[in-house]
Scaffold this motif. Structure first.
Motif, PDB file in Angstrom:
ATOM      1  N   THR A  75      56.720  63.420 -17.369  1.00  0.00           N
ATOM      2  CA  THR A  75      58.097  63.249 -17.855  1.00  0.00           C
ATOM      3  C   THR A  75      59.123  63.689 -16.820  1.00  0.00           C
ATOM      4  O   THR A  75      60.320  63.503 -17.027  1.00  0.00           O
ATOM      5  N   ASP A  76      58.656  64.267 -15.708  1.00  0.00           N
ATOM      6  CA  ASP A  76      59.592  64.702 -14.673  1.00  0.00           C
ATOM      7  C   ASP A  76      59.711  63.628 -13.593  1.00  0.00           C
ATOM      8  O   ASP A  76      59.252  62.492 -13.765  1.00  0.00           O
ATOM      9  N   ALA A  77      60.278  64.000 -12.451  1.00  0.00           N
ATOM     10  CA  ALA A  77      60.538  63.032 -11.383  1.00  0.00           C
ATOM     11  C   ALA A  77      59.258  62.449 -10.793  1.00  0.00           C
ATOM     12  O   ALA A  77      59.305  61.385 -10.145  1.00  0.00           O
ATOM     13  N   SER A  78      58.106  63.088 -11.016  1.00  0.00           N
ATOM     14  CA  SER A  78      56.856  62.589 -10.430  1.00  0.00           C
ATOM     15  C   SER A  78      56.465  61.221 -10.996  1.00  0.00           C
ATOM     16  O   SER A  78      55.680  60.495 -10.368  1.00  0.00           O
ATOM     17  N   ARG A  79      57.012  60.867 -12.159  1.00  0.00           N
ATOM     18  CA  ARG A  79      56.684  59.544 -12.698  1.00  0.00           C
ATOM     19  C   ARG A  79      57.201  58.445 -11.782  1.00  0.00           C
ATOM     20  O   ARG A  79      56.618  57.359 -11.696  1.00  0.00           O
ATOM     21  N   TRP A  80      58.296  58.729 -11.072  1.00  0.00           N
ATOM     22  CA  TRP A  80      58.831  57.736 -10.140  1.00  0.00           C
ATOM     23  C   TRP A  80      57.962  57.637  -8.894  1.00  0.00           C
ATOM     24  O   TRP A  80      57.867  56.565  -8.280  1.00  0.00           O
ATOM     25  N   VAL A  81      57.316  58.740  -8.531  1.00  0.00           N
ATOM     26  CA  VAL A  81      56.376  58.698  -7.404  1.00  0.00           C
ATOM     27  C   VAL A  81      55.200  57.796  -7.754  1.00  0.00           C
ATOM     28  O   VAL A  81      54.769  56.952  -6.946  1.00  0.00           O
ATOM     29  N   ILE A  82      54.674  57.964  -8.973  1.00  0.00           N
ATOM     30  CA  ILE A  82      53.551  57.131  -9.425  1.00  0.00           C
ATOM     31  C   ILE A  82      53.960  55.664  -9.457  1.00  0.00           C
ATOM     32  O   ILE A  82      53.223  54.785  -8.980  1.00  0.00           O
ATOM     33  N   LEU A  83      55.142  55.388 -10.015  1.00  0.00           N
ATOM     34  CA  LEU A  83      55.618  54.004 -10.089  1.00  0.00           C
ATOM     35  C   LEU A  83      55.777  53.420  -8.691  1.00  0.00           C
ATOM     36  O   LEU A  83      55.362  52.271  -8.438  1.00  0.00           O
ATOM     37  N   ALA A  84      56.350  54.189  -7.764  1.00  0.00           N
ATOM     38  CA  ALA A  84      56.559  53.696  -6.403  1.00  0.00           C
ATOM     39  C   ALA A  84      55.229  53.412  -5.707  1.00  0.00           C
ATOM     40  O   ALA A  84      55.082  52.400  -4.999  1.00  0.00           O
ATOM     41  N   LEU A  85      54.257  54.310  -5.896  1.00  0.00           N
ATOM     42  CA  LEU A  85      52.941  54.094  -5.284  1.00  0.00           C
ATOM     43  C   LEU A  85      52.265  52.846  -5.850  1.00  0.00           C
ATOM     44  O   LEU A  85      51.686  52.040  -5.097  1.00  0.00           O
ATOM     45  N   ALA A  86      52.328  52.684  -7.180  1.00  0.00           N
ATOM     46  CA  ALA A  86      51.673  51.535  -7.814  1.00  0.00           C
ATOM     47  C   ALA A  86      52.318  50.227  -7.377  1.00  0.00           C
ATOM     48  O   ALA A  86      51.633  49.275  -6.976  1.00  0.00           O
ATOM     49  N   GLU A 112      56.833  46.244 -13.978  1.00  0.00           N
ATOM     50  CA  GLU A 112      55.759  46.730 -14.843  1.00  0.00           C
ATOM     51  C   GLU A 112      54.457  45.970 -14.594  1.00  0.00           C
ATOM     52  O   GLU A 112      53.374  46.553 -14.643  1.00  0.00           O
ATOM     53  N   GLY A 113      54.563  44.666 -14.336  1.00  0.00           N
ATOM     54  CA  GLY A 113      53.363  43.891 -14.015  1.00  0.00           C
ATOM     55  C   GLY A 113      52.720  44.361 -12.725  1.00  0.00           C
ATOM     56  O   GLY A 113      51.494  44.534 -12.645  1.00  0.00           O
ATOM     57  N   PHE A 114      53.548  44.615 -11.688  1.00  0.00           N
ATOM     58  CA  PHE A 114      53.023  45.108 -10.422  1.00  0.00           C
ATOM     59  C   PHE A 114      52.403  46.499 -10.599  1.00  0.00           C
ATOM     60  O   PHE A 114      51.344  46.795 -10.032  1.00  0.00           O
ATOM     61  N   ALA A 115      53.070  47.351 -11.377  1.00  0.00           N
ATOM     62  CA  ALA A 115      52.549  48.708 -11.597  1.00  0.00           C
ATOM     63  C   ALA A 115      51.242  48.667 -12.380  1.00  0.00           C
ATOM     64  O   ALA A 115      50.268  49.355 -12.030  1.00  0.00           O
ATOM     65  N   ASN A 116      51.181  47.876 -13.452  1.00  0.00           N
ATOM     66  CA  ASN A 116      49.960  47.788 -14.257  1.00  0.00           C
ATOM     67  C   ASN A 116      48.808  47.186 -13.463  1.00  0.00           C
ATOM     68  O   ASN A 116      47.652  47.603 -13.607  1.00  0.00           O
ATOM     69  N   GLY A 117      49.118  46.176 -12.642  1.00  0.00           N
ATOM     70  CA  GLY A 117      48.074  45.574 -11.821  1.00  0.00           C
ATOM     71  C   GLY A 117      47.443  46.592 -10.896  1.00  0.00           C
ATOM     72  O   GLY A 117      46.212  46.663 -10.759  1.00  0.00           O
ATOM     73  N   ALA A 118      48.280  47.418 -10.253  1.00  0.00           N
ATOM     74  CA  ALA A 118      47.762  48.436  -9.341  1.00  0.00           C
ATOM     75  C   ALA A 118      46.959  49.488 -10.094  1.00  0.00           C
ATOM     76  O   ALA A 118      45.866  49.881  -9.657  1.00  0.00           O
ATOM     77  N   ARG A 119      47.475  49.953 -11.213  1.00  0.00           N
ATOM     78  CA  ARG A 119      46.756  50.995 -11.961  1.00  0.00           C
ATOM     79  C   ARG A 119      45.444  50.465 -12.531  1.00  0.00           C
ATOM     80  O   ARG A 119      44.464  51.213 -12.650  1.00  0.00           O
ATOM     81  N   ASN A 120      45.398  49.185 -12.866  1.00  0.00           N
ATOM     82  CA  ASN A 120      44.140  48.578 -13.289  1.00  0.00           C
ATOM     83  C   ASN A 120      43.107  48.571 -12.172  1.00  0.00           C
ATOM     84  O   ASN A 120      41.900  48.526 -12.430  1.00  0.00           O
ATOM     85  N   MET A 121      43.577  48.570 -10.930  1.00  0.00           N
ATOM     86  CA  MET A 121      42.674  48.457  -9.781  1.00  0.00           C
ATOM     87  C   MET A 121      42.124  49.793  -9.312  1.00  0.00           C
ATOM     88  O   MET A 121      41.187  49.827  -8.517  1.00  0.00           O
ATOM     89  N   VAL A 122      42.688  50.912  -9.765  1.00  0.00           N
ATOM     90  CA  VAL A 122      42.262  52.217  -9.256  1.00  0.00           C
ATOM     91  C   VAL A 122      40.766  52.428  -9.482  1.00  0.00           C
ATOM     92  O   VAL A 122      40.006  52.751  -8.555  1.00  0.00           O
ATOM     93  N   GLY A 123      40.320  52.257 -10.723  1.00  0.00           N
ATOM     94  CA  GLY A 123      38.908  52.458 -11.036  1.00  0.00           C
ATOM     95  C   GLY A 123      38.008  51.495 -10.285  1.00  0.00           C
ATOM     96  O   GLY A 123      36.914  51.861  -9.839  1.00  0.00           O
ATOM     97  N   ILE A 124      38.452  50.244 -10.129  1.00  0.00           N
ATOM     98  CA  ILE A 124      37.650  49.240  -9.412  1.00  0.00           C
ATOM     99  C   ILE A 124      37.505  49.632  -7.947  1.00  0.00           C
ATOM    100  O   ILE A 124      36.422  49.540  -7.363  1.00  0.00           O
ATOM    101  N   ALA A 125      38.614  50.072  -7.319  1.00  0.00           N
ATOM    102  CA  ALA A 125      38.563  50.469  -5.910  1.00  0.00           C
ATOM    103  C   ALA A 125      37.612  51.641  -5.705  1.00  0.00           C
ATOM    104  O   ALA A 125      36.794  51.648  -4.771  1.00  0.00           O
ATOM    105  N   ILE A 126      37.702  52.649  -6.578  1.00  0.00           N
ATOM    106  CA  ILE A 126      36.832  53.820  -6.452  1.00  0.00           C
ATOM    107  C   ILE A 126      35.375  53.429  -6.692  1.00  0.00           C
ATOM    108  O   ILE A 126      34.467  53.850  -5.961  1.00  0.00           O
ATOM    109  N   ALA A 127      35.134  52.612  -7.716  1.00  0.00           N
ATOM    110  CA  ALA A 127      33.756  52.207  -8.041  1.00  0.00           C
ATOM    111  C   ALA A 127      33.137  51.394  -6.912  1.00  0.00           C
ATOM    112  O   ALA A 127      31.962  51.594  -6.566  1.00  0.00           O
ATOM    113  N   THR A 128      33.898  50.486  -6.322  1.00  0.00           N
ATOM    114  CA  THR A 128      33.337  49.650  -5.256  1.00  0.00           C
ATOM    115  C   THR A 128      33.089  50.466  -3.985  1.00  0.00           C
ATOM    116  O   THR A 128      32.136  50.185  -3.246  1.00  0.00           O
TER     117      THR A 128
END
Length: 676
Positions: free
Chosen positions: A22-33, A427-443
């Motif tokens: 809920t703090d400013a770090s949510r914008w860091v996550i959004l920017a990274l995604a 939101e589509g770009f952010a969700n797409g990236a967050r969907n890929m986190v587990g796939i990237a780590i697993a592969t």
């Protein structure tokens, strides 16, 4: 709706990461995604980045996100990011960034041999990868990866020489830690940076991003509304609508849990209103959503990796997968009708259902990028990543026009439409990236497993072991492979499950099949011959990897569905497994009958015979497992249907006639009982 919230929470926890600061770090996550998605689009557009640099950048973004959005455990805070997670995220990201900086020297100057700095950074990268996997995927994948690494270090020359007793300690020479790190960290092919993560970075990401934008634009709800407008009023209508909706969602989504949450939020309550128990309603959605990974053109990350392993163009794999996918869904549709007849259920009142033509017109534009994607893959012959990228661009343009039109129609002005378009895109770009986190780590972890298999030649030992256990019997070998796949699926995601099976068990299946004299010939792609036996063996593993998603006791799709249905998760999983048993039969049909993959079919009539025989076999099998076909079936009739299904597995006209005869006998018997 409380159940839908629980299901979405489970999806976020397993696929998107459940932490929402809920703090400013949510914008860091959004920017990274969003930054990750933008980088992937740019890299795909350019198409000329060095492979090792590209893959390291891909993993660096995944590392940056995984420690920020996936909490350490259930007690970890969800509304803020602890300092320790910031430290882990930064450490992991810098370890991957080292490869981005040093990739040329690592390969060209040091020849893939680690110096002291490489050894330290490589060791840290491996540790961070295991920690990231524990958070994003659970403990099973990291534990399996560690066991493989420990096995590589045993042997007469290994770091852990003498730690395994007897013949186990002599299975391979063994390696020292520096050699293992050199292989896993410094190698551009069979390593962390190998084929699995390469396919994820090059191809899977843009398909996942395309699906995320399409879903965020409203296509998921449109698929569901369209299915209900067509089928909601017929017998078992909500279940049938669930199946069609999940099939349509599966066209663009390779995730069973995401499919459950997207369509099940609407279909499961409707099934409950129509009279289904919570467990049966959830189980129908589980089976339909799990089979979404069979549906071309987007069949999940495992399918893209399979194409690369086989050396087969993805467009060819799409064509091969069409008939089995349709058979799976048509049979499930029939099963839903039989279940409704058995339970005496009807459809929903027409007044509660959306009207077809208004619903169709409201979302027909969502079909344009899907149609283009199929055209680009199957007719224009574009590479999968280029076809998906062009489809993303087309989808972005369609969403822009959609939001401008909606703003004009509602009198909100162009500025409001542009703002809405921007939100959907971000939101589509952010969700797409967050969907890929587990796939990237697993592969990335799958790359470690593949490297160890090559270092130790463990496959030869496993082949001898399975040969001994099975007595060289091919059916017993396939059954053992099935059990291994389902057990692995209790802890591994579909992609990792498939990679492990493809690396360890599929070569064994091929060897034993060849020893049994099975030979389907070869197909040629770009001058390279690919044995058909190898293709069907990989398909076998792929289907059971998908089936593992709905196999209790660990069936995440069942947990999501039961949350929406307010039912018992274990009972939902068991019922879903019963519905999914037809996928097991389909895997055997494909293995023994490559004609279902459109391989070696001489003409339309032969193709029609093969498909019809398989369909009747699957329907007979469904009747046997359900205990209902032409009315309730007694135990002997169920045995007749089961025998009929097994006889219809191979492409053998004589056995097909026998199978059809048993099916007809069972139906006539039931018909006479109904008259009496």
């Amino acid at each position: 709706m409380e159940g839908a919230k629980e299901a979405r929470s489970l999806q976020e926890e397993t696929e998107l990461g459940s932490r929402k600061p809920t703090d400013a770090s949510r914008w860091v996550i959004l920017a990274l995604a969003v930054g990750w998605s933008v980088f992937q689009v740019w890299a795909t557009w350019v198409g000329s980045l060095d492979a090792l640099f590209f893959r390291a950048t891909h993993l660096a973004f995944a590392f940056a996100l995984v420690f920020l959005v996936y909490p350490f455990n259930r007690k970890s805070p969800r509304d803020r990011i602890p300092l320790f997670d910031w430290i882990l995220g930064l450490t992991a990201t810098l370890s991957a960034a080292y490869v981005m900086w040093q990739y040329k020297e690592m390969i060209e100057v040091r020849g893939g041999l680690a110096n002291q700095t490489d050894l330290v950074v490589g060791s840290v990268t491996i540790l961070m990868l295991l920690l990231a996997g524990w958070r994003a995927l659970g403990p099973a994948m990291p534990i399996i990866t560690v066991l493989f690494m420990l096995f590589a270090l045993t042997g007469p020359q290994g770091l852990l020489q003498g730690q395994l007793p007897g013949v186990l300690g002599q299975l391979h020479a063994g390696v020292q830690w520096r050699s293992l790190v050199s292989q896993l960290f410094m190698n551009a092919s069979d390593s962390i940076w190998g084929t699995p993560i390469g396919v994820a970075a090059r191809t899977v990401f843009v398909f996942v991003l395309f699906g995320a934008i399409l879903e965020r634009a409203g296509a998921g709800k449109w698929f569901t509304d369209l299915a209900f407008s067509l089928l909601g009023g017929v017998r078992g209508g909500p279940a049938k609508a669930s199946i069609v909706s999940s099939a349509l969602t599966g066209v663009v989504s390779g995730s069973s849990i995401s499919n459950v949450v997207t369509s099940g939020t609407f279909t499961i309550p409707a099934m409950r209103r129509a009279g289904y128990t919570p467990e049966k309603a959830g189980a129908v959605e589980v089976a339909a959503s799990s089979n979404g990974q069979l549906m071309p053109p987007v069949m999940g990350a495992a399918a893209f990796i399979m194409a690369d392993f086989l050396g087969v163009p993805y467009s060819a794999l799409v064509l091969m997968a069409v008939v089995p996918a349709l058979l799976a869904y048509v049979t499930l549709f029939v099963l839903a009708d039989l279940e409704a007849a058995k339970l005496g259920l009807r459809g929903l009142p027409r007044a509660e259902l959306p009207r077809f033509w208004p619903t169709f017109r409201a979302g027909v534009h969502y079909g344009l990028p899907l149609a283009y994607l199929l055209y680009a893959l199957l007719i224009a012959g574009l590479s999968p990543e280029r076809a998906a990228l062009n489809s993303i661009f087309l989808m972005v343009g369609i969403v822009l026009l959609q939001e401008l039109y909606r703003a004009w129609r509602e009198g909100r002005g162009a500025g409001s439409g542009l703002a809405s378009f921007g939100r959907i895109l971000v939101e589509g770009f952010a969700n797409g990236a967050r969907n890929m986190v587990g796939i990237a780590i697993a592969t990335a972890m799958a790359g470690i497993i593949i490297a160890v298999v090559l270092i130790t030649n463990i496959g030869f030992g496993l082949a001898d072991l399975l040969q001994t256990i099975s007595g060289g019997n091919l059916l017993v070998t396939l059954f053992l492979a099935q059990i291994i796949c389902l057990v692995l699926g209790m802890g591994l995601p579909t992609t990792a499950n498939y990679v492990v099976m493809a690396s360890l068990v599929v070569p064994v299946i091929v060897q034993i099949a060849q020893r049994n004299g099975l030979d389907y010939g070869s197909l040629t792609f770009s001058g390279i011959e690919v044995p058909v036996l190898k293709i069907v063996a990989h398909m076998f593993a792929f289907y059971f990897g998908i089936m593992a998603d709905s196999t209790p006791p660990v069936a995440l799709a069942a947990y999501a569905a039961s949350a929406i249905a307010r039912g018992n998760p274990f009972q939902t999983g068991v019922q879903g497994f019963v519905y999914e048993l037809r996928t097991a039969l389909l895997a055997y049909m494909v293995f023994f009958n490559p004609g279902l993959l459109l391989i070696g079919v001489d003409g339309v009539l032969e193709g029609a015979r093969i498909v019809l025989s398989a369909l009747l076999g699957l329907v007979a099998f469904s009747g046997a497992t359900l205990g209902y076909l032409w009315g309730p079936a007694n135990p002997l009739q169920r045995l007749l249907y089961l025998a009929s299904a097994f006889l219809l597995i191979p492409n053998n006209p004589q056995m097909e006639l026998q199978g059809l005869g048993l099916l007809a006998l069972g139906l006539v018997w039931q018909g006479l009982r109904r008259r009496a």
